[in-house]
Design a protein around this motif. Sequence first.
Motif, PDB file in Angstrom:
ATOM      1  N   UNK A   1       0.850  -1.184   0.000  1.00  0.00           N
ATOM      2  CA  UNK A   1       0.000   0.000   0.000  1.00  0.00           C
ATOM      3  C   UNK A   1       0.891   1.242   0.000  1.00  0.00           C
ATOM      4  N   UNK A   2       0.515   2.221  -0.831  1.00  0.00           N
ATOM      5  CA  UNK A   2       1.277   3.466  -0.949  1.00  0.00           C
ATOM      6  C   UNK A   2       0.312   4.630  -1.103  1.00  0.00           C
ATOM      7  N   UNK A   3       0.845   5.849  -0.997  1.00  0.00           N
ATOM      8  CA  UNK A   3      -0.009   7.032  -0.974  1.00  0.00           C
ATOM      9  C   UNK A   3      -0.388   7.537  -2.362  1.00  0.00           C
ATOM     10  N   UNK A   4       0.546   7.468  -3.322  1.00  0.00           N
ATOM     11  CA  UNK A   4       0.275   8.102  -4.609  1.00  0.00           C
ATOM     12  C   UNK A   4       1.029   7.384  -5.725  1.00  0.00           C
ATOM     13  N   UNK A   5       0.855   7.888  -6.942  1.00  0.00           N
ATOM     14  CA  UNK A   5       1.459   7.242  -8.113  1.00  0.00           C
ATOM     15  C   UNK A   5       2.987   7.268  -8.056  1.00  0.00           C
ATOM     16  N   UNK A   6       3.540   8.351  -7.535  1.00  0.00           N
ATOM     17  CA  UNK A   6       5.002   8.443  -7.436  1.00  0.00           C
ATOM     18  C   UNK A   6       5.543   7.374  -6.495  1.00  0.00           C
ATOM     19  N   UNK A   7       4.885   7.207  -5.342  1.00  0.00           N
ATOM     20  CA  UNK A   7       5.300   6.168  -4.401  1.00  0.00           C
ATOM     21  C   UNK A   7       5.092   4.780  -4.990  1.00  0.00           C
ATOM     22  N   UNK A   8       4.030   4.624  -5.792  1.00  0.00           N
ATOM     23  CA  UNK A   8       3.769   3.331  -6.426  1.00  0.00           C
ATOM     24  C   UNK A   8       4.880   2.962  -7.401  1.00  0.00           C
ATOM     25  N   UNK A   9       5.326   3.945  -8.186  1.00  0.00           N
ATOM     26  CA  UNK A   9       6.415   3.684  -9.125  1.00  0.00           C
ATOM     27  C   UNK A   9       7.696   3.321  -8.386  1.00  0.00           C
ATOM     28  N   UNK A  10       7.941   4.004  -7.280  1.00  0.00           N
ATOM     29  CA  UNK A  10       9.109   3.715  -6.452  1.00  0.00           C
ATOM     30  C   UNK A  10       9.052   2.280  -5.923  1.00  0.00           C
ATOM     31  N   UNK A  11       7.891   1.864  -5.428  1.00  0.00           N
ATOM     32  CA  UNK A  11       7.736   0.514  -4.873  1.00  0.00           C
ATOM     33  C   UNK A  11       7.880  -0.552  -5.949  1.00  0.00           C
ATOM     34  N   UNK A  12       7.338  -0.287  -7.129  1.00  0.00           N
ATOM     35  CA  UNK A  12       7.478  -1.260  -8.217  1.00  0.00           C
ATOM     36  C   UNK A  12       8.937  -1.408  -8.633  1.00  0.00           C
ATOM     37  N   UNK A  13       9.686  -0.311  -8.604  1.00  0.00           N
ATOM     38  CA  UNK A  13      11.103  -0.376  -8.957  1.00  0.00           C
ATOM     39  C   UNK A  13      11.891  -1.218  -7.962  1.00  0.00           C
ATOM     40  N   UNK A  14      11.385  -1.310  -6.741  1.00  0.00           N
ATOM     41  CA  UNK A  14      12.051  -2.132  -5.728  1.00  0.00           C
ATOM     42  C   UNK A  14      11.651  -3.597  -5.819  1.00  0.00           C
ATOM     43  N   UNK A  15      10.597  -3.897  -6.579  1.00  0.00           N
ATOM     44  CA  UNK A  15      10.201  -5.293  -6.746  1.00  0.00           C
ATOM     45  C   UNK A  15       8.780  -5.617  -6.379  1.00  0.00           C
ATOM     46  N   UNK A  16       7.961  -4.619  -6.026  1.00  0.00           N
ATOM     47  CA  UNK A  16       6.565  -4.900  -5.701  1.00  0.00           C
ATOM     48  C   UNK A  16       5.820  -5.353  -6.955  1.00  0.00           C
ATOM     49  N   UNK A  17       5.080  -6.449  -6.835  1.00  0.00           N
ATOM     50  CA  UNK A  17       4.311  -6.962  -7.969  1.00  0.00           C
ATOM     51  C   UNK A  17       2.995  -6.213  -8.132  1.00  0.00           C
ATOM     52  N   UNK A  18       2.459  -5.692  -7.033  1.00  0.00           N
ATOM     53  CA  UNK A  18       1.171  -4.980  -7.084  1.00  0.00           C
ATOM     54  C   UNK A  18       1.191  -3.847  -6.074  1.00  0.00           C
ATOM     55  N   UNK A  19       0.945  -2.636  -6.532  1.00  0.00           N
ATOM     56  CA  UNK A  19       0.855  -1.482  -5.638  1.00  0.00           C
ATOM     57  C   UNK A  19      -0.600  -1.082  -5.490  1.00  0.00           C
ATOM     58  N   UNK A  20      -0.982  -0.669  -4.295  1.00  0.00           N
ATOM     59  CA  UNK A  20      -2.367  -0.333  -3.969  1.00  0.00           C
ATOM     60  C   UNK A  20      -2.392   1.086  -3.405  1.00  0.00           C
ATOM     61  N   UNK A  21      -3.076   2.007  -4.087  1.00  0.00           N
ATOM     62  CA  UNK A  21      -3.201   3.376  -3.614  1.00  0.00           C
ATOM     63  C   UNK A  21      -4.259   3.407  -2.519  1.00  0.00           C
ATOM     64  N   UNK A  22      -3.806   3.488  -1.268  1.00  0.00           N
ATOM     65  CA  UNK A  22      -4.725   3.276  -0.153  1.00  0.00           C
ATOM     66  C   UNK A  22      -5.806   4.347  -0.015  1.00  0.00           C
ATOM     67  N   UNK A  23      -5.614   5.514  -0.606  1.00  0.00           N
ATOM     68  CA  UNK A  23      -6.625   6.554  -0.494  1.00  0.00           C
ATOM     69  C   UNK A  23      -7.798   6.335  -1.448  1.00  0.00           C
ATOM     70  N   UNK A  24      -7.589   5.560  -2.493  1.00  0.00           N
ATOM     71  CA  UNK A  24      -8.649   5.351  -3.484  1.00  0.00           C
ATOM     72  C   UNK A  24      -8.976   3.880  -3.708  1.00  0.00           C
ATOM     73  N   UNK A  25      -8.207   2.972  -3.132  1.00  0.00           N
ATOM     74  CA  UNK A  25      -8.380   1.545  -3.395  1.00  0.00           C
ATOM     75  C   UNK A  25      -8.322   0.767  -2.086  1.00  0.00           C
ATOM     76  N   UNK A  26      -9.247  -0.146  -1.902  1.00  0.00           N
ATOM     77  CA  UNK A  26      -9.302  -0.970  -0.697  1.00  0.00           C
ATOM     78  C   UNK A  26      -8.394  -2.184  -0.892  1.00  0.00           C
ATOM     79  N   UNK A  27      -7.418  -2.338   0.000  1.00  0.00           N
ATOM     80  CA  UNK A  27      -6.472  -3.443  -0.180  1.00  0.00           C
ATOM     81  C   UNK A  27      -7.095  -4.809   0.085  1.00  0.00           C
TER      82      UNK A  27
END
Length: 329
Positions: free
Chosen positions: A177-203
Amino acid sequence: MKDLPEKMRVVELDGFGTPDVLTEAKRPLVHPAAGEVLIRVIATGVNGPDLVQRRGHYPPPKGASDLLGLEVSGQVAATAPDVTAWQPGDMVCALTNGGGYAEYVAVDAGHCLPIPAGVSPIDAAGLPETFFTVWSNVFLDHAIPENGNFLVHGGSGGIGSTAIQLGRAIGLNVFTTVADDEAAAFARALGAARTILYETEDFVPVCREAGGMDIILDIIGGDYVARNIKAARHDARIVQLAFNAGSRVDIDLMPMMLKRISYTGSTLRSRSDGFKARVAQSLRERVWPLFEAGALRSVTHTVLPLADAAEAHRMMESASHQGKILLTP
Protein backbone atom coordinates in the motif's frame (compact mmCIF):
# COMPACT_ATOMS: atom_id res chain seq x y z
CA MET A 1 42.21 6.85 23.65
CA LYS A 2 44.99 8.37 21.59
CA ASP A 3 44.26 11.04 18.96
CA LEU A 4 40.58 11.27 19.91
CA PRO A 5 38.87 14.49 21.05
CA GLU A 6 37.78 15.03 24.64
CA LYS A 7 34.37 16.26 23.52
CA MET A 8 31.98 15.41 20.70
CA ARG A 9 29.14 17.23 18.98
CA VAL A 10 25.67 15.76 19.58
CA VAL A 11 22.01 16.56 19.06
CA GLU A 12 20.07 16.10 22.27
CA LEU A 13 16.52 16.58 23.53
CA ASP A 14 15.67 19.81 25.29
CA GLY A 15 12.49 18.31 26.76
CA PHE A 16 9.85 16.39 24.82
CA GLY A 17 7.57 17.59 22.05
CA THR A 18 7.90 18.95 18.52
CA PRO A 19 11.08 18.65 16.41
CA ASP A 20 12.17 22.01 17.85
CA VAL A 21 13.26 20.26 21.07
CA LEU A 22 16.22 18.81 19.12
CA THR A 23 19.21 20.99 19.98
CA GLU A 24 22.94 20.92 19.28
CA ALA A 25 25.31 20.44 22.20
CA LYS A 26 28.74 19.15 23.16
CA ARG A 27 29.33 16.23 25.48
CA PRO A 28 32.36 14.34 26.77
CA LEU A 29 33.54 11.67 24.37
CA VAL A 30 31.97 8.27 25.05
CA HIS A 31 34.26 5.31 25.75
CA PRO A 32 33.69 1.69 24.73
CA ALA A 33 32.75 -0.63 27.59
CA ALA A 34 33.61 -4.33 27.60
CA GLY A 35 32.53 -5.95 24.34
CA GLU A 36 32.06 -2.62 22.57
CA VAL A 37 33.68 -0.63 19.79
CA LEU A 38 33.78 3.14 19.44
CA ILE A 39 32.59 4.30 16.01
CA ARG A 40 33.47 7.64 14.44
CA VAL A 41 30.10 8.33 12.85
CA ILE A 42 29.90 9.04 9.12
CA ALA A 43 26.09 9.02 9.02
CA THR A 44 23.13 8.05 11.17
CA GLY A 45 19.63 7.00 10.14
CA VAL A 46 16.38 8.66 11.22
CA ASN A 47 13.71 6.16 12.22
CA GLY A 48 10.16 6.07 13.55
CA PRO A 49 11.23 5.20 17.12
CA ASP A 50 13.33 8.41 17.17
CA LEU A 51 10.15 10.42 16.67
CA VAL A 52 8.30 8.51 19.37
CA GLN A 53 11.17 8.98 21.85
CA ARG A 54 11.31 12.70 21.01
CA ARG A 55 7.62 12.94 21.96
CA GLY A 56 8.34 11.30 25.31
CA HIS A 57 6.73 7.90 24.67
CA TYR A 58 9.73 5.61 24.07
CA PRO A 59 12.23 5.84 26.93
CA PRO A 60 15.65 4.29 26.28
CA PRO A 61 16.41 0.97 28.00
CA LYS A 62 18.34 1.00 31.25
CA GLY A 63 21.98 1.81 30.59
CA ALA A 64 21.41 3.06 27.03
CA SER A 65 22.30 6.53 25.80
CA ASP A 66 19.57 9.14 26.11
CA LEU A 67 20.52 10.45 22.66
CA LEU A 68 18.44 9.48 19.66
CA GLY A 69 19.85 7.42 16.81
CA LEU A 70 19.45 3.65 16.43
CA GLU A 71 21.78 3.01 13.48
CA VAL A 72 25.03 4.42 12.16
CA SER A 73 27.80 3.89 9.67
CA GLY A 74 31.37 4.88 10.26
CA GLN A 75 34.91 3.88 11.09
CA VAL A 76 35.99 1.97 14.15
CA ALA A 77 38.01 4.48 16.21
CA ALA A 78 38.80 2.28 19.22
CA THR A 79 37.85 -1.09 20.73
CA ALA A 80 37.52 -2.49 24.21
CA PRO A 81 40.43 -4.80 25.14
CA ASP A 82 38.24 -7.91 24.84
CA VAL A 83 37.09 -7.18 21.26
CA THR A 84 38.93 -9.09 18.52
CA ALA A 85 36.39 -9.12 15.67
CA TRP A 86 37.03 -5.48 14.74
CA GLN A 87 40.10 -3.27 14.59
CA PRO A 88 40.54 0.52 14.51
CA GLY A 89 40.14 1.65 10.92
CA ASP A 90 37.49 -0.94 9.97
CA MET A 91 34.47 0.46 8.13
CA VAL A 92 31.19 -0.74 9.60
CA CYS A 93 27.48 -0.10 9.90
CA ALA A 94 25.85 -0.91 13.20
CA LEU A 95 22.62 -1.18 15.16
CA THR A 96 22.86 0.98 18.26
CA ASN A 97 20.87 1.12 21.48
CA GLY A 98 20.75 4.91 21.14
CA GLY A 99 23.42 7.56 20.77
CA GLY A 100 23.63 7.78 16.98
CA TYR A 101 22.94 11.52 16.81
CA ALA A 102 26.57 12.28 17.63
CA GLU A 103 30.09 12.34 16.21
CA TYR A 104 30.99 9.15 18.11
CA VAL A 105 28.97 6.27 19.51
CA ALA A 106 29.87 3.14 21.49
CA VAL A 107 28.26 -0.02 20.10
CA ASP A 108 28.18 -3.71 20.99
CA ALA A 109 30.77 -5.31 18.70
CA GLY A 110 28.32 -8.10 17.87
CA HIS A 111 25.86 -5.58 16.44
CA CYS A 112 28.31 -4.31 13.81
CA LEU A 113 28.39 -5.45 10.20
CA PRO A 114 30.77 -4.71 7.34
CA ILE A 115 29.47 -2.23 4.79
CA PRO A 116 27.94 -4.36 2.01
CA ALA A 117 29.56 -4.48 -1.38
CA GLY A 118 28.31 -1.71 -3.64
CA VAL A 119 26.90 0.44 -0.80
CA SER A 120 28.52 3.78 0.04
CA PRO A 121 29.64 4.45 3.63
CA ILE A 122 26.94 7.13 3.99
CA ASP A 123 24.09 5.06 2.54
CA ALA A 124 25.08 2.12 4.75
CA ALA A 125 23.80 4.08 7.77
CA GLY A 126 20.25 3.45 6.55
CA LEU A 127 20.54 -0.34 6.57
CA PRO A 128 20.81 -1.71 10.14
CA GLU A 129 17.55 -0.65 11.81
CA THR A 130 15.20 -1.73 9.03
CA PHE A 131 17.12 -4.84 7.99
CA PHE A 132 17.50 -6.07 11.58
CA THR A 133 13.79 -5.36 12.17
CA VAL A 134 12.32 -6.87 9.01
CA TRP A 135 14.66 -9.86 8.90
CA SER A 136 14.16 -10.81 12.55
CA ASN A 137 10.37 -10.41 12.48
CA VAL A 138 9.47 -11.77 9.07
CA PHE A 139 12.17 -14.20 7.97
CA LEU A 140 14.49 -15.38 10.77
CA ASP A 141 13.35 -18.73 12.22
CA HIS A 142 10.18 -18.70 10.08
CA ALA A 143 9.12 -21.00 7.26
CA ILE A 144 8.53 -18.90 4.14
CA PRO A 145 5.90 -20.29 1.75
CA GLU A 146 7.19 -20.90 -1.75
CA ASN A 147 5.81 -18.28 -4.15
CA GLY A 148 3.71 -16.92 -1.28
CA ASN A 149 1.92 -13.59 -1.11
CA PHE A 150 3.41 -10.86 1.10
CA LEU A 151 1.56 -7.62 1.89
CA VAL A 152 3.70 -4.69 3.03
CA HIS A 153 1.94 -1.59 4.31
CA GLY A 154 3.72 1.72 3.72
CA GLY A 155 5.91 0.53 0.87
CA SER A 156 7.76 3.80 0.29
CA GLY A 157 9.19 4.25 3.79
CA GLY A 158 12.28 2.72 5.36
CA ILE A 159 10.64 -0.44 6.70
CA GLY A 160 8.50 -0.79 3.59
CA SER A 161 11.31 -0.39 1.05
CA THR A 162 13.40 -2.93 2.94
CA ALA A 163 10.53 -5.43 3.23
CA ILE A 164 9.69 -5.17 -0.47
CA GLN A 165 13.28 -5.89 -1.49
CA LEU A 166 13.74 -8.77 0.94
CA GLY A 167 10.40 -10.31 0.00
CA ARG A 168 11.21 -10.16 -3.69
CA ALA A 169 14.73 -11.54 -3.13
CA ILE A 170 13.34 -14.46 -1.08
CA GLY A 171 10.83 -15.30 -3.84
CA LEU A 172 7.58 -13.84 -2.50
CA ASN A 173 4.94 -11.98 -4.51
CA VAL A 174 4.98 -8.57 -2.85
CA PHE A 175 1.87 -6.40 -2.57
CA THR A 176 2.16 -2.97 -0.98
CA THR A 177 0.00 0.00 0.00
CA VAL A 178 1.28 3.47 -0.95
CA ALA A 179 -0.01 7.03 -0.97
CA ASP A 180 0.27 8.10 -4.61
CA ASP A 181 1.46 7.24 -8.11
CA GLU A 182 5.00 8.44 -7.44
CA ALA A 183 5.30 6.17 -4.40
CA ALA A 184 3.77 3.33 -6.43
CA ALA A 185 6.42 3.68 -9.13
CA PHE A 186 9.11 3.72 -6.45
CA ALA A 187 7.74 0.51 -4.87
CA ARG A 188 7.48 -1.26 -8.22
CA ALA A 189 11.10 -0.38 -8.96
CA LEU A 190 12.05 -2.13 -5.73
CA GLY A 191 10.20 -5.29 -6.75
CA ALA A 192 6.57 -4.90 -5.70
CA ALA A 193 4.31 -6.96 -7.97
CA ARG A 194 1.17 -4.98 -7.08
CA THR A 195 0.86 -1.48 -5.64
CA ILE A 196 -2.37 -0.33 -3.97
CA LEU A 197 -3.20 3.38 -3.61
CA TYR A 198 -4.72 3.28 -0.15
CA GLU A 199 -6.62 6.55 -0.49
CA THR A 200 -8.65 5.35 -3.48
CA GLU A 201 -8.38 1.54 -3.40
CA ASP A 202 -9.30 -0.97 -0.70
CA PHE A 203 -6.47 -3.44 -0.18
CA VAL A 204 -8.77 -6.16 1.20
CA PRO A 205 -10.53 -7.15 -2.05
CA VAL A 206 -7.25 -6.83 -3.97
CA CYS A 207 -5.62 -9.30 -1.61
CA ARG A 208 -8.61 -11.65 -1.61
CA GLU A 209 -8.68 -11.69 -5.40
CA ALA A 210 -5.05 -12.84 -5.29
CA GLY A 211 -6.02 -15.71 -2.97
CA GLY A 212 -5.17 -13.96 0.30
CA MET A 213 -1.88 -13.01 1.89
CA ASP A 214 0.48 -15.51 3.54
CA ILE A 215 2.39 -12.78 5.41
CA ILE A 216 1.29 -9.24 6.26
CA LEU A 217 3.68 -6.62 7.64
CA ASP A 218 1.85 -3.68 9.19
CA ILE A 219 2.98 -0.36 10.69
CA ILE A 220 -0.46 1.29 10.62
CA GLY A 221 -2.71 -0.41 13.17
CA GLY A 222 -6.10 1.21 13.79
CA ASP A 223 -8.76 -0.16 11.44
CA TYR A 224 -6.03 -1.96 9.46
CA VAL A 225 -5.93 -4.62 12.20
CA ALA A 226 -9.36 -6.03 11.30
CA ARG A 227 -8.83 -5.46 7.59
CA ASN A 228 -5.52 -7.35 7.67
CA ILE A 229 -7.33 -10.37 9.08
CA LYS A 230 -9.82 -10.16 6.20
CA ALA A 231 -6.98 -9.92 3.68
CA ALA A 232 -5.10 -12.92 5.11
CA ARG A 233 -5.50 -16.46 3.89
CA HIS A 234 -5.70 -19.49 6.17
CA ASP A 235 -2.58 -20.17 8.26
CA ALA A 236 -1.25 -16.68 7.51
CA ARG A 237 1.06 -14.67 9.72
CA ILE A 238 0.50 -10.99 10.54
CA VAL A 239 3.45 -9.01 11.91
CA GLN A 240 2.76 -5.69 13.66
CA LEU A 241 5.73 -3.33 13.94
CA ALA A 242 4.05 0.00 14.74
CA PHE A 243 0.65 1.61 15.32
CA ASN A 244 0.72 4.89 13.42
CA ALA A 245 -3.10 4.97 13.42
CA GLY A 246 -3.46 3.79 17.02
CA SER A 247 -3.08 0.57 19.01
CA ARG A 248 -6.53 0.49 20.64
CA VAL A 249 -9.10 -1.21 18.43
CA ASP A 250 -12.52 -2.85 18.78
CA ILE A 251 -12.26 -6.12 16.89
CA ASP A 252 -13.95 -9.48 16.44
CA LEU A 253 -11.20 -12.08 16.79
CA MET A 254 -13.30 -15.03 15.62
CA PRO A 255 -12.08 -14.76 11.98
CA MET A 256 -8.50 -14.96 13.23
CA MET A 257 -9.26 -18.21 15.01
CA LEU A 258 -11.19 -19.68 12.08
CA LYS A 259 -8.34 -18.88 9.70
CA ARG A 260 -5.66 -20.09 12.17
CA ILE A 261 -3.83 -16.78 11.82
CA SER A 262 -0.70 -16.07 13.84
CA TYR A 263 -0.59 -12.44 14.99
CA THR A 264 2.69 -11.19 16.41
CA GLY A 265 4.74 -8.05 16.93
CA SER A 266 7.84 -6.80 18.69
CA THR A 267 10.11 -3.84 19.31
CA LEU A 268 13.73 -4.50 18.43
CA ARG A 269 15.32 -2.15 20.95
CA SER A 270 14.17 -4.19 23.95
CA ARG A 271 15.56 -7.48 22.63
CA SER A 272 18.67 -8.92 24.25
CA ASP A 273 22.18 -8.17 23.02
CA GLY A 274 22.61 -11.85 22.25
CA PHE A 275 19.53 -11.93 20.04
CA LYS A 276 20.65 -8.87 18.11
CA ALA A 277 24.08 -10.43 17.61
CA ARG A 278 22.40 -13.56 16.21
CA VAL A 279 20.37 -11.41 13.81
CA ALA A 280 23.56 -9.62 12.73
CA GLN A 281 25.29 -12.93 12.02
CA SER A 282 22.29 -14.17 10.01
CA LEU A 283 22.21 -10.94 7.99
CA ARG A 284 25.92 -11.22 7.28
CA GLU A 285 25.58 -14.81 6.08
CA ARG A 286 22.25 -14.71 4.22
CA VAL A 287 21.39 -11.13 3.32
CA TRP A 288 24.61 -9.13 2.84
CA PRO A 289 25.69 -11.32 -0.14
CA LEU A 290 22.46 -10.26 -1.90
CA PHE A 291 23.83 -6.71 -2.14
CA GLU A 292 26.89 -7.95 -4.01
CA ALA A 293 24.63 -10.04 -6.25
CA GLY A 294 22.56 -6.96 -7.11
CA ALA A 295 19.35 -8.32 -5.57
CA LEU A 296 19.32 -5.63 -2.84
CA ARG A 297 20.30 -1.96 -2.76
CA SER A 298 20.37 0.86 -0.28
CA VAL A 299 17.52 3.36 -0.62
CA THR A 300 18.35 6.86 0.58
CA HIS A 301 15.83 9.68 0.23
CA THR A 302 18.05 12.51 1.42
CA VAL A 303 21.14 13.31 3.50
CA LEU A 304 21.09 16.30 5.88
CA PRO A 305 23.64 17.72 8.31
CA LEU A 306 23.25 16.53 11.90
CA ALA A 307 22.46 20.14 12.83
CA ASP A 308 19.30 19.83 10.71
CA ALA A 309 17.90 16.93 12.75
CA ALA A 310 14.70 18.88 13.43
CA GLU A 311 14.10 19.30 9.69
CA ALA A 312 14.74 15.57 9.21
CA HIS A 313 12.08 14.79 11.82
CA ARG A 314 9.59 17.14 10.18
CA MET A 315 10.25 15.42 6.85
CA MET A 316 9.78 12.02 8.48
CA GLU A 317 6.48 13.09 10.03
CA SER A 318 5.18 14.40 6.70
CA ALA A 319 5.57 10.88 5.24
CA SER A 320 6.69 12.45 1.97
CA HIS A 321 10.00 10.59 1.81
CA GLN A 322 10.89 7.51 -0.21
CA GLY A 323 13.50 5.42 1.55
CA LYS A 324 15.76 6.54 4.38
CA ILE A 325 16.55 9.99 5.76
CA LEU A 326 20.16 10.24 6.95
CA LEU A 327 22.13 12.73 9.04
CA THR A 328 25.88 13.37 8.76
CA PRO A 329 27.91 14.93 11.57
